[in-house]
Design a protein around this motif. Structure first.
Motif, mmCIF file in Angstrom:
data_model
loop_
_atom_site.group_PDB
_atom_site.id
_atom_site.type_symbol
_atom_site.label_atom_id
_atom_site.label_comp_id
_atom_site.label_asym_id
_atom_site.label_seq_id
_atom_site.Cartn_x
_atom_site.Cartn_y
_atom_site.Cartn_z
ATOM 1 N N ARG A 61 0.829 -1.192 0.000
ATOM 2 C CA ARG A 61 0.000 0.000 0.000
ATOM 3 C C ARG A 61 0.871 1.253 0.000
ATOM 4 N N GLY A 94 1.812 2.477 -3.146
ATOM 5 C CA GLY A 94 0.742 3.019 -3.976
ATOM 6 C C GLY A 94 -0.146 1.948 -4.586
ATOM 7 N N THR A 95 0.083 0.687 -4.236
ATOM 8 C CA THR A 95 -0.798 -0.379 -4.714
ATOM 9 C C THR A 95 -2.179 -0.190 -4.099
ATOM 10 N N ARG A 96 -3.215 -0.320 -4.930
ATOM 11 C CA ARG A 96 -4.535 0.042 -4.452
ATOM 12 C C ARG A 96 -5.320 -1.105 -3.819
#
Ligand SMILES: Nc1ncnc2c1ncn2[C@@H]1O[C@H](COP(=O)(O)OP(=O)(O)O)[C@@H](O)[C@H]1O
Ligand SMILES: [Mg+2]
Lengths: 269, 291
Positions: free
Chosen positions: A167, A170-172
């Motif tokens: 996360r 920037g992984t959603r």
């Protein structure tokens, strides 16, 4: 369409069992559901005949791309389909060049969306690296089966930490929930673990419903079937999955999502 | 007593991170190798041949630089995992679930290693697993008889039938020393807990777990084949010989520091004896009346 990946640090925690049974329950509830077997050692479709086991599947798509539709096997339940694992050996043997895999996965999910699936469950191999990492990062939601056992629960912090790291990159991907499995109601330690995990985690991260330890699961997975299909009358544990499916729908916003796509479609029609 | 002994504060911190807003709009390009490719830091060995056949292909070829790195300054990711394991071990001890080594050490003159505690199988004993595993149906003597004594006079340790794991390890470890002279002996379960070895060896335990994990992850089941082991170099002067061994409590790994004279034959005996030592340890009295 919503993509949900399973994840666990260790094998044998019940990912595949959850996937098959949940997919079946979702399909029974009317969602057009696809299970994608991404675990080379997973047991989805074990009961398929030998020739279908040799069928092309997920790893062939990762390797070659192309059309997803021919890789999908229908089941007797019209709302439930399976994409088998395919030829993982030749994909993984080339020194696992994974650089193209995230893009292939995006392409796969795009195609499945166009094929009008409501929900795609991706069953992963244990560990959050390699192909499993790509799948978890590429899915909107991750579902975490967690054994209600003192030893097994040790892997939870590491798993959460890894997901937090994803996360931070920037992984959603969001956590659909931690689902306690193999809860032994006769065993004090198991109940205690369940209570403690419940006390520690916010309700948003933990499924209300837990899956009991039930020897019937073993029987069902030997056949590669959801529990509700091994007996004429579905055993109680199978019925639980209906509640888990209902909970998952809420958690990932499946109904709202479907409404949206339908409205969208009717505007276009 | 808390049974899950995961740290609530840590969980709270992590869940806050998971539920909080995304830090950035655009995902960072992430590195596919988010964990170091540990398989490249270890070599697997078939003890009698300098150049093991298919196995060399099964596991990634050794990378000399990273082997040295491993010994001197560990990669940040490894350091991170190491910290993690340390923290987990500490919270286990705080929660009273894992004995603190000092309280129950038994000094032995014939061995450099000491058991971590009186109930040494911190990670694998039935007392900590919810389900009690019934004793193996085979009596100790019968399994031991599989290895013909006449051919290999010292090919099995003398394990008192029906003894507890602690007692068995106390026989097993000196026997290992006698078969393969080495500087230290560690036994690590598949959670990285030391079943045998002084507390000062906790960091070696990590190397053991990584080496075994790398070997096993490479998908080569040959690794648990009787005569195969992993050689893991930890800097100039140190080398671990690592033998993962499937037992009925999961994978238990025997690691020897700077061992001399490992041979095909004695690696096989070590593994068989370890399996015997653990699998037939008593959770209930050994079954009598079987030949
Ligand atoms: N709730 C349960 N009760 C009893 N056995 C279970 C349960 N869930 C899974 N199992 C069994 O545990 C084994 C591992 O489950 P599986 O779903 O294949 O785990 P994973 O996919 O995480 O490796 C299987 O044999 C399965 O039948
Ligand atoms: Mg599985």
């Amino acid at each position: 369409m919503i993509a949900v990946a399973t994840a666990s640090q260790k094998g044998g925690v019940g990912k595949t069992t959850v996937c098959i049974n949940l997919a079946h329950a979702l399909a029974r509830r009317g969602w057009n559901t696809l299970v994608v077997d991404t675990d080379p050692q997973g047991g989805i479709g074990l009961s398929l005949s030998r020739s279908t086991r040799k069928r092309r599947g997920f790893y062939d798509f990762l390797q070659n791309g192309g059309e997803a539709r021919p890789l999908i096997l229908p089941t007797r339940l019209p709302e439930l389909s399976i994409m088998p694992c395919g030829d993982s050996a030749s994909f993984l043997s080339q020194g696992a060049k994974l650089d193209r895999s995230p893009e292939r996965l995006r392409d796969l999910l795009r195609q499945l969306d166009l094929l009008r699936f409501d929900c795609v469950l991706l069953d992963t191999a244990a560990g959050l690296n390699g192909v499993s990492e790509i799948i978890v990062r590429g899915s909107e939601w991750v579902l975490i089966p967690q054994q209600a056992e003192p030893l097994a629960v040790r892997s939870l912090p590491l798993l959460l930490e890894t997901l937090a790291r994803f996360r931070a990159d920037g992984t959603r991907t969001r956590v659909a929930g931690i689902l306690l499995t193999m809860l032994s109601s006769q065993l004090d330690a198991s109940l205690k673990v369940a209570r403690e995990v419940r006390a520690m985690l916010p309700p948003s991260l933990l499924f209300q419903q837990a899956i009991p330890r039930d020897p019937l699961f073993l029987e069902a997975s030997a056949l590669g079937l959801p529990l509700s299909l091994i007996r004429k009358n579905p055993p109680p544990s199978a019925l639980l999955f209906d509640q888990i499916a209902a909970e998952l729908e809420e958690r990932i916003g499946l109904p709202a999502h479907k409404d949206q796509t339908h409205r969208h479609a009717s505007l276009l029609d | 007593m808390q049974v899950s002994w995961i740290d609530p504060d840590e969980i709270a911190r992590l869940t806050a991170q998971l539920e909080g807003p995304l830090q950035r709009d655009e995902p960072l390009p992430w590195d596919l190798d988010t964990l170091p490719d540990i398989s490249s830091q270890f070599t697997m060995d078939e003890s009698d041949s300098a150049d093991p056949p298919e196995l060399a292909d099964a596991i990634a070829a050794p990378v000399p630089e990273s082997m040295e790195q491993q010994g001197a300054t560990p990669a940040p990711a490894i350091e991170h995992i190491r910290e993690k394991l340390r923290a987990i071990r500490n919270s286990a001890q705080d929660a009273g679930l894992m004995p603190i080594a000092k309280t129950a050490t038994i000094e032995r003159s014939d061995s450099t290693a000491i058991p971590v505690s009186d109930s040494p199988a911190a990670g694998i004993m039935p007392s900590r697993t919810p389900v009690r595993i019934p004793p193996a149906p085979q009596p100790v003597t019968e399994s031991a008889a599989k290895i013909p004594d006449s051919h290999h006079p010292s090919s099995t340790p003398l394990l008192p039938p029906g003894s507890s794991l602690t007692e068995r390890l106390q026989c097993f470890i000196p026997w290992v020393q006698s078969v393969v002279p080495c500087e230290d002996i560690l036994l690590v379960d598949d959670h990285g807990d030391l079943l045998w070895g002084g507390p000062s060896r906790a960091d070696l335990a990590l190397s053991v777990v990584l080496a075994a994990g790398a070997g096993l992850q490479s998908g080569s089941d040959a690794l648990t084949r009787s005569s195969v082991f992993i050689r893991s170099r930890l800097g100039e002067q140190k080398e671990l010989s690592v033998l993962p061994c499937p037992t009925r409590y999961g994978m238990v790994t025997l690691a020897l520091l700077n061992a001399t004279g490992l041979s095909n034959e004695n690696v096989t005996s070590l593994r068989e004896a370890l399996k015997l030592c653990i699998d037939d340890s008593a959770v209930a009295p050994a079954i009598k009346g079987q030949a």
